[in-house]
Design a protein around this motif. Structure first.
Motif, PDB file in Angstrom:
ATOM      1  N   PHE A  33       3.029  17.470 -52.115  1.00 21.99           N
ATOM      2  CA  PHE A  33       1.978  17.351 -53.111  1.00 21.99           C
ATOM      3  C   PHE A  33       2.455  16.509 -54.298  1.00 21.99           C
ATOM      4  O   PHE A  33       3.648  16.236 -54.447  1.00 21.99           O
ATOM      5  CB  PHE A  33       1.554  18.739 -53.601  1.00 21.99           C
ATOM      6  N   VAL A  34       1.485  16.118 -55.138  1.00 21.67           N
ATOM      7  CA  VAL A  34       1.788  15.334 -56.335  1.00 21.67           C
ATOM      8  C   VAL A  34       2.611  16.183 -57.290  1.00 21.67           C
ATOM      9  O   VAL A  34       2.271  17.353 -57.529  1.00 21.67           O
ATOM     10  CB  VAL A  34       0.480  14.866 -57.016  1.00 21.67           C
ATOM     11  N   PRO A  35       3.677  15.649 -57.888  1.00 23.98           N
ATOM     12  CA  PRO A  35       4.503  16.416 -58.831  1.00 23.98           C
ATOM     13  C   PRO A  35       3.686  16.949 -60.007  1.00 23.98           C
ATOM     14  O   PRO A  35       2.711  16.311 -60.431  1.00 23.98           O
ATOM     15  CB  PRO A  35       5.544  15.395 -59.289  1.00 23.98           C
ATOM     16  N   PRO A  36       4.060  18.111 -60.561  1.00 27.36           N
ATOM     17  CA  PRO A  36       3.254  18.767 -61.615  1.00 27.36           C
ATOM     18  C   PRO A  36       2.989  17.899 -62.841  1.00 27.36           C
ATOM     19  O   PRO A  36       1.843  17.837 -63.317  1.00 27.36           O
ATOM     20  CB  PRO A  36       4.098  19.995 -61.979  1.00 27.36           C
ATOM     21  N   VAL A  37       4.019  17.244 -63.373  1.00 23.10           N
ATOM     22  CA  VAL A  37       3.826  16.447 -64.592  1.00 23.10           C
ATOM     23  C   VAL A  37       2.902  15.267 -64.314  1.00 23.10           C
ATOM     24  O   VAL A  37       1.980  14.972 -65.091  1.00 23.10           O
ATOM     25  CB  VAL A  37       5.186  15.956 -65.133  1.00 23.10           C
ATOM     26  N   LYS A  38       3.136  14.586 -63.209  1.00 21.72           N
ATOM     27  CA  LYS A  38       2.306  13.444 -62.841  1.00 21.72           C
ATOM     28  C   LYS A  38       0.861  13.869 -62.624  1.00 21.72           C
ATOM     29  O   LYS A  38      -0.086  13.183 -63.030  1.00 21.72           O
ATOM     30  CB  LYS A  38       2.864  12.808 -61.570  1.00 21.72           C
ATOM     31  N   LEU A  39       0.690  15.027 -62.001  1.00 25.46           N
ATOM     32  CA  LEU A  39      -0.647  15.557 -61.749  1.00 25.46           C
ATOM     33  C   LEU A  39      -1.373  15.858 -63.050  1.00 25.46           C
ATOM     34  O   LEU A  39      -2.535  15.480 -63.235  1.00 25.46           O
ATOM     35  CB  LEU A  39      -0.526  16.830 -60.900  1.00 25.46           C
ATOM     36  N   TYR A  40      -0.684  16.532 -63.975  1.00 31.83           N
ATOM     37  CA  TYR A  40      -1.309  16.898 -65.253  1.00 31.83           C
ATOM     38  C   TYR A  40      -1.697  15.656 -66.058  1.00 31.83           C
ATOM     39  O   TYR A  40      -2.803  15.578 -66.597  1.00 31.83           O
ATOM     40  CB  TYR A  40      -0.362  17.764 -66.076  1.00 31.83           C
ATOM     41  N   ILE A  41      -0.808  14.687 -66.128  1.00 29.77           N
ATOM     42  CA  ILE A  41      -1.083  13.480 -66.913  1.00 29.77           C
ATOM     43  C   ILE A  41      -2.279  12.728 -66.345  1.00 29.77           C
ATOM     44  O   ILE A  41      -3.161  12.275 -67.090  1.00 29.77           O
ATOM     45  CB  ILE A  41       0.167  12.573 -66.960  1.00 29.77           C
ATOM     46  N   PHE A  42      -2.324  12.607 -65.019  1.00 30.18           N
ATOM     47  CA  PHE A  42      -3.425  11.868 -64.397  1.00 30.18           C
ATOM     48  C   PHE A  42      -4.767  12.573 -64.620  1.00 30.18           C
ATOM     49  O   PHE A  42      -5.752  11.951 -65.033  1.00 30.18           O
ATOM     50  CB  PHE A  42      -3.163  11.706 -62.898  1.00 30.18           C
ATOM     51  N   ILE A  43      -4.822  13.875 -64.353  1.00 27.62           N
ATOM     52  CA  ILE A  43      -6.081  14.614 -64.511  1.00 27.62           C
ATOM     53  C   ILE A  43      -6.502  14.647 -65.975  1.00 27.62           C
ATOM     54  O   ILE A  43      -7.688  14.512 -66.305  1.00 27.62           O
ATOM     55  CB  ILE A  43      -5.943  16.043 -63.950  1.00 27.62           C
ATOM     56  N   SER A  44      -5.542  14.831 -66.875  1.00 28.70           N
ATOM     57  CA  SER A  44      -5.854  14.842 -68.308  1.00 28.70           C
ATOM     58  C   SER A  44      -6.435  13.502 -68.741  1.00 28.70           C
ATOM     59  O   SER A  44      -7.431  13.447 -69.476  1.00 28.70           O
ATOM     60  CB  SER A  44      -4.586  15.154 -69.110  1.00 28.70           C
ATOM     61  N   PHE A  45      -5.851  12.424 -68.268  1.00 26.97           N
ATOM     62  CA  PHE A  45      -6.326  11.078 -68.620  1.00 26.97           C
ATOM     63  C   PHE A  45      -7.762  10.874 -68.135  1.00 26.97           C
ATOM     64  O   PHE A  45      -8.636  10.442 -68.898  1.00 26.97           O
ATOM     65  CB  PHE A  45      -5.399  10.027 -68.008  1.00 26.97           C
ATOM     66  N   VAL A  46      -8.024  11.192 -66.867  1.00 28.67           N
ATOM     67  CA  VAL A  46      -9.357  10.983 -66.299  1.00 28.67           C
ATOM     68  C   VAL A  46     -10.393  11.877 -66.978  1.00 28.67           C
ATOM     69  O   VAL A  46     -11.498  11.430 -67.310  1.00 28.67           O
ATOM     70  CB  VAL A  46      -9.341  11.250 -64.782  1.00 28.67           C
ATOM     71  N   THR A  47     -10.029  13.138 -67.214  1.00 30.39           N
ATOM     72  CA  THR A  47     -10.972  14.083 -67.820  1.00 30.39           C
ATOM     73  C   THR A  47     -11.394  13.641 -69.215  1.00 30.39           C
ATOM     74  O   THR A  47     -12.590  13.560 -69.529  1.00 30.39           O
ATOM     75  CB  THR A  47     -10.351  15.494 -67.888  1.00 30.39           C
ATOM     76  N   PHE A  48     -10.420  13.357 -70.060  1.00 26.87           N
ATOM     77  CA  PHE A  48     -10.763  13.011 -71.446  1.00 26.87           C
ATOM     78  C   PHE A  48     -11.350  11.610 -71.552  1.00 26.87           C
ATOM     79  O   PHE A  48     -12.102  11.321 -72.487  1.00 26.87           O
ATOM     80  CB  PHE A  48      -9.540  13.171 -72.344  1.00 26.87           C
ATOM     81  N   LEU A  49     -11.022  10.737 -70.603  1.00 26.94           N
ATOM     82  CA  LEU A  49     -11.672   9.425 -70.579  1.00 26.94           C
ATOM     83  C   LEU A  49     -13.153   9.593 -70.282  1.00 26.94           C
ATOM     84  O   LEU A  49     -14.010   8.983 -70.944  1.00 26.94           O
ATOM     85  CB  LEU A  49     -11.014   8.537 -69.516  1.00 26.94           C
ATOM     86  N   PHE A  50     -13.488  10.439 -69.309  1.00 29.52           N
ATOM     87  CA  PHE A  50     -14.891  10.687 -68.963  1.00 29.52           C
ATOM     88  C   PHE A  50     -15.627  11.341 -70.125  1.00 29.52           C
ATOM     89  O   PHE A  50     -16.749  10.941 -70.468  1.00 29.52           O
ATOM     90  CB  PHE A  50     -14.968  11.575 -67.723  1.00 29.52           C
ATOM     91  N   ILE A  51     -14.996  12.333 -70.754  1.00 21.83           N
ATOM     92  CA  ILE A  51     -15.638  13.028 -71.869  1.00 21.83           C
ATOM     93  C   ILE A  51     -15.863  12.075 -73.044  1.00 21.83           C
ATOM     94  O   ILE A  51     -16.914  12.114 -73.706  1.00 21.83           O
ATOM     95  CB  ILE A  51     -14.796  14.236 -72.310  1.00 21.83           C
ATOM     96  N   SER A  52     -14.884  11.214 -73.297  1.00 22.83           N
ATOM     97  CA  SER A  52     -15.026  10.270 -74.413  1.00 22.83           C
ATOM     98  C   SER A  52     -16.193   9.319 -74.180  1.00 22.83           C
ATOM     99  O   SER A  52     -16.901   8.940 -75.117  1.00 22.83           O
ATOM    100  CB  SER A  52     -13.730   9.473 -74.601  1.00 22.83           C
ATOM    101  N   PHE A  53     -16.427   8.936 -72.913  1.00 24.05           N
ATOM    102  CA  PHE A  53     -17.583   8.100 -72.606  1.00 24.05           C
ATOM    103  C   PHE A  53     -18.884   8.851 -72.855  1.00 24.05           C
ATOM    104  O   PHE A  53     -19.870   8.264 -73.298  1.00 24.05           O
ATOM    105  CB  PHE A  53     -17.534   7.642 -71.150  1.00 24.05           C
TER     106      PHE A  53
END
Length: 370
Positions: free
Chosen positions: A82-102
């Protein structure tokens, strides 16, 4: 896996060792051509993250529907599945807040007021066109002759109708835009000197609110209305939320460390659980925002959209709480009764602390508005 063309030269560009196949046995770099089309910069990122071998999608499926599974497998040492924990958190956090900011880019609490004003302005313009046509018609010889025979009654009646219509429209526009454009004036404050006098008169019991009042005066002096200030506050809070969450991660892991055996579990182990749980929360939030956006196309005020949004929000909240208890039990393997007790205490403490975090975030976001 990248599908770049393999170089004919078998010397690794990174470390200089001989490469028999695609990957260098010394450093692991692929021996592929180093020059690519521009789009490769983007496709390489997604290829590297998703691997196209099921690692990414398998991670998402386990993260959403198998509480504690990712943490359990990772701590067992199986770290290529599976995707490593830190990499997973950073990616999901980036996508989530990017969508919310839009979603909040065009946020405006005055939308309905603006819409009504535009509609009335259109009606005024239509009325003006009609009045112009009537005035032009009155200038024709036939109408002037008929009006003179009636003693000017036709002209007076038409003029009175035009004045009445325009006056009524002016009243409507005035009512629509009639709002308190100043927060400070609604509080009965004219300036900071006025606030300081009241504060001194009341034994400085309002001193805590002085920075906030000063900020409101500052924003109003720049011409911002109450609705604009509210919009700015929400956008500033969303912008700062990822930083606040990142700061809260170590504290969440620290609370887990306090309530579990120090010999059996290291702080590192709690950190992995924390990253997976927060990644789940962010992913759930992202899905909730996406679904709410879909239902909004049925109409913001439609009964169907309101009911579905309410059910989704309630369901997501309950699922997030249950997810924590199940993930905690599967990861730490404690007695079910102990899991419920410790989980409830942790859940309560984190709820209180996170509430204070959000309050602090709100204060900081408001004071940093400009």
């Amino acid at each position: 896996m990248s599908h770049g063309k393999i170089r004919e030269d078998k010397t690794c560009l990174n470390c200089g060792h001989q490469v028999e196949e695609r990957f260098c046995p010394h450093c692991g770099q692929q021996n592929i051509e180093s020059r690519h089309p521009f789009y490769y910069l983007f496709t390489h990122f997604f290829e590297d993250f998703t691997h196209y071998d099921g690692q990414f999608w398998g991670t998402m499926k386990n993260l959403l529907f198998k509480p504690g599974r990712l943490t359990q497998v990772y701590l067992e040492g199986k770290r290529q599945q599976f995707v490593p924990p830190v990499k997973l958190y950073i990616f999901i956090s980036f996508v989530t807040f990017l969508f919310i900011s839009f979603q909040i880019t065009d946020l405006n609490f005055g939308k309905e007021r603006t819409r009504q004003a535009k509609e009335i302005n259109k009606e005024i313009q239509k009325e003006a066109v009609k009045n112009k046509a009537v005035n032009e018609a009155l200038q024709s010889p036939e109408v002037l002759k008929a009006d003179s025979l009636s003693g000017g009654m036709l002209t007076r009646a038409l003029d009175s109708s035009q004045v009445k219509s325009t006056a009524q429209d002016d009243v409507d526009v005035e009512n629509i835009f009639k709002e308190n454009k100043s927060i400070t004036k609604s509080l009965g404050l004219q300036s900071m000197e006025d606030f300081d006098k009241r504060n001194q008169k009341n034994a400085h019991k309002y001193q805590t609110f002085r920075p906030f009042v000063a900020k409101i005066f500052e924003l109003e002096e720049k011409g911002h209305s109450p609705s604009e200030i509210t919009n700015m506050f929400i956008k500033s809070s969303v912008h700062n939320l990822p930083k606040a969450l990142f700061i809260y991660l170590p504290l969440f892991a620290f609370l887990l460390w306090i309530f579990h055996s120090k010999k059996k579990w290291w702080y590192f182990d709690h950190g992995v659980f924390t990253l997976h749980y927060f990644s789940f929360l962010l992913l759930l939030t992202l899905l909730l925002f996406v679904l709410n956006k879909v239902f909004s196309y049925f109409g913001e005020t439609s009964s169907f959209a309101i009911i579905m949004k309410g059910l989704l929000t309630t369901g997501a909240t309950v699922y997030a709480g249950c997810y924590f208890f199940v993930a905690h039990y599967k990861t730490y393997r404690t007695h079910p009764a102990l899991t419920i007790l410790v989980g409830a205490v942790l859940f309560f403490i984190n709820t209180v602390l996170f509430t204070f975090l959000l309050m602090g975030l709100g204060i900081v976001s408001f004071l940093l508005m400009h």
